[in-house]
Design a protein around this motif. Structure first.
Motif, PDB file in Angstrom:
ATOM      1  N   TYR A 317     -21.973 -17.142   9.777  1.00  0.00           N
ATOM      2  CA  TYR A 317     -22.572 -16.041   9.027  1.00  0.00           C
ATOM      3  C   TYR A 317     -22.892 -16.511   7.608  1.00  0.00           C
ATOM      4  O   TYR A 317     -22.371 -17.524   7.144  1.00  0.00           O
ATOM      5  CB  TYR A 317     -21.606 -14.847   8.984  1.00  0.00           C
ATOM      6  N   ARG A 390     -20.899  -6.085  12.356  1.00  0.00           N
ATOM      7  CA  ARG A 390     -21.621  -7.160  11.658  1.00  0.00           C
ATOM      8  C   ARG A 390     -21.382  -8.525  12.318  1.00  0.00           C
ATOM      9  O   ARG A 390     -22.065  -9.498  11.994  1.00  0.00           O
ATOM     10  CB  ARG A 390     -21.223  -7.193  10.188  1.00  0.00           C
ATOM     11  N   ASP A 393     -24.454 -10.249  13.584  1.00  0.00           N
ATOM     12  CA  ASP A 393     -25.470 -10.733  12.634  1.00  0.00           C
ATOM     13  C   ASP A 393     -25.261 -12.210  12.316  1.00  0.00           C
ATOM     14  O   ASP A 393     -25.064 -12.609  11.164  1.00  0.00           O
ATOM     15  CB  ASP A 393     -25.426  -9.902  11.348  1.00  0.00           C
ATOM     16  N   THR A 394     -25.325 -13.049  13.324  1.00  0.00           N
ATOM     17  CA  THR A 394     -25.051 -14.466  13.134  1.00  0.00           C
ATOM     18  C   THR A 394     -26.274 -15.211  12.609  1.00  0.00           C
ATOM     19  O   THR A 394     -27.413 -14.819  12.839  1.00  0.00           O
ATOM     20  CB  THR A 394     -24.624 -15.112  14.466  1.00  0.00           C
TER      21      THR A 394
END
Length: 468
Positions: A317, A390, A393-394
């Motif tokens: 991330y 979240r 959300d890489t």
């Protein structure tokens, strides 16, 4: 200083000479080579891969940052690898991240701090398990567990059977299996009780008896620290010290020994040496062509020490967003979750953010053959249970399946099923003529860990020098 990548000329193999040939450029082989060079021996290290490090492997995150997709943790009583890292200029840092961990069970994700799980129903059973394991471990010798008074009884059953006979049931067996998922790439039913209890007895050193708490612990335990620059950097620095003595892309196919020396046949040419140290996993060592043949007991032992099944899954991330939410990134997940144990694997300067989870044992068997996208989704859903939505959300996602590595074929360590230790254990690492053995599996302390590898490399070099 370089690591040679020379290959065999098309006109035929070259004949080379050395006092000692070391097979395998993991920590064990490199440590042995370093000790021998310091003692004045001429040494060549032959490594099948096109890199050094064995089961240590860094993943490049860009901007000179890495995370590990192989072995990574070190802790108290692992003094041999810690001293070696200091000698080659690789520092350590605390792996534990401040914040709360998350326990997922029964459809709920509960935060907690410290080592006590937020599960009142499981705690009494786990307390019984730790007490029973501790009592049994104190009766075992890390150097020769097959000589214990009840060795045959323990080796005649799986660890799961032993736990249940010791009145350890339900939640505690499940929690033990979470640890074994990453430690064995398997579960309690995959290994003998003797092997599993011996493994716990080895979580220490000559003055500190092994304990389950040390083996499973984070701060103050086996998962206490990591290496700045990644664990593979230790092996890379060792290879540079050896200054051209390491030959990559050099799988060894045949080892022949006679009264005057040993001939090693590899894809990078043939070597003639006075002695050889074999520092590859036992199962792979058994597949080399031997002349004369390995003693049949030793060959049978090595064929019975396969690796478990383990994949490391890493999500990257922009930043470790979970820390702002007061989370450590560590999670324990039950109820058939693909990922059962996960950690914050962020580099020491705090970016980019990295989460790592182990997919091993029966979950590997369930997921490894499925489409990569389906497996990625399942892994990220596990991460999301711990750190929130979240997690999807890489900026990068990486898997390292150690069963797909030709020169490893599993991980993280060799596991003995019932009957193996009492039947063949005395042949573990026994010298075979001019051939000596090294590798994490051959150490009486921290077998399967980096410290065990370094210990075994030192022991093999000392044994060789004694017999030269």
């Amino acid at each position: 200083m370089t690591v040679s990548q020379e290959r065999t000329p098309t006109s035929g193999p070259r004949r080379n000479e050395a006092d000692v040939v070391v097979i395998g450029a993991g920590l064990a082989g490199l440590t042995a080579a370093r000790e021998l060079v310091a003692a004045g021996q001429s040494v060549t290290v032959l490594e099948a891969r096109e890199r050094v490090g064995g089961r240590l492997l860094n993943h490049d995150l860009g901007d000179s940052q890495v995370t590990e997709i192989g072995g990574q943790f070190v802790g108290p009583t692992q003094d041999h690898v810690l001293a070696l890292a200091e000698q080659v200029g690789v520092a350590t840092y605390q792996a534990t991240v401040p914040g709360e961990s998350v326990y997922v069970h029964g459809g709920r994700a509960r935060r907690f701090t410290g080592q006590t799980l937020p599960d009142p129903l499981a705690l009494p059973d786990m307390g019984i398990a730790l007490a029973r394991i501790g009592q049994a471990v104190r009766k075992l010798s890390p150097t020769a567990p097959w000589q214990a008074p009840k060795a045959r009884e323990l080796d005649g059953m799986t660890y799961e059977t032993w736990l249940r006979k010791a009145e350890v049931t339900g939640a505690a067996v499940d929690l033990v299996n979470i640890f074994l998922n990453s430690a064995y790439g398997g579960e309690a039913r995959d290994a003998s009780a003797l092997f599993s209890l011996w493994y716990v007895s080895a979580f220490g050193d000559e003055t500190h008896p092994g304990t389950m708490e040390r083996g499973t612990g984070t701060a103050g335990g086996a998962q206490d620290s990591r290496f700045v620059g990644g664990s593979q950097l230790v092996a890379q620095r060792l290879a540079l010290e050896l200054d051209g003595r390491v030959r990559l892309a050099a799988p060894v196919r045949r080892i022949s020994q006679d009264s005057t020396g040993v001939t090693v046949v590899s894809d990078a040419g043939d070597w003639r040496a006075g002695r050889v140290i074999v520092a590859v996993p036992p199962l792979l060592a058994s597949r080399i062509v031997w002349d004369p043949l390995l003693p049949p007991q030793q060959d049978q032992l090595y064929q019975r020490l396969p690796f478990g099944t383990l994949m490391k899954c890493v999500a990257v991330y922009d930043k470790p967003f979970w820390r702002a939410d007061g989370l450590s990134g560590m999670g324990l997940l039950r109820d058939g979750s693909p990922i059962r144990e996960m950690f914050d694997n962020t580099p020491p300067d705090g970016g980019p953010g990295v989460l790592m989870g182990f997919l091993g044992g029966k979950e590997w068997r369930k997921w490894a053959h499925r489409p990569a996208g389906e497996r990625r989704g399942a892994v990220l859903r596990c991460f999301a249970r711990v750190v929130g939505e979240r997690a999807f959300d890489t900026v990068d996602y990486v898997e390292q399946d150690w069963t797909a590595e030709q020169w490893t074929q599993g991980g993280p360590t060799s596991v003995a099923a019932p009957g193996v230790l009492t039947g063949y254990g005395q042949w573990m690492g026994r010298r075979f003529g001019r051939v000596h053995w090294a590798g994490a599996e051959f150490s009486p302390y921290w077998p399967g860990f980096m410290d065990g590898a370094v210990r075994s490399g030192k022991r093999a070099a000392a044994e060789l020098l004694d017999h030269s």
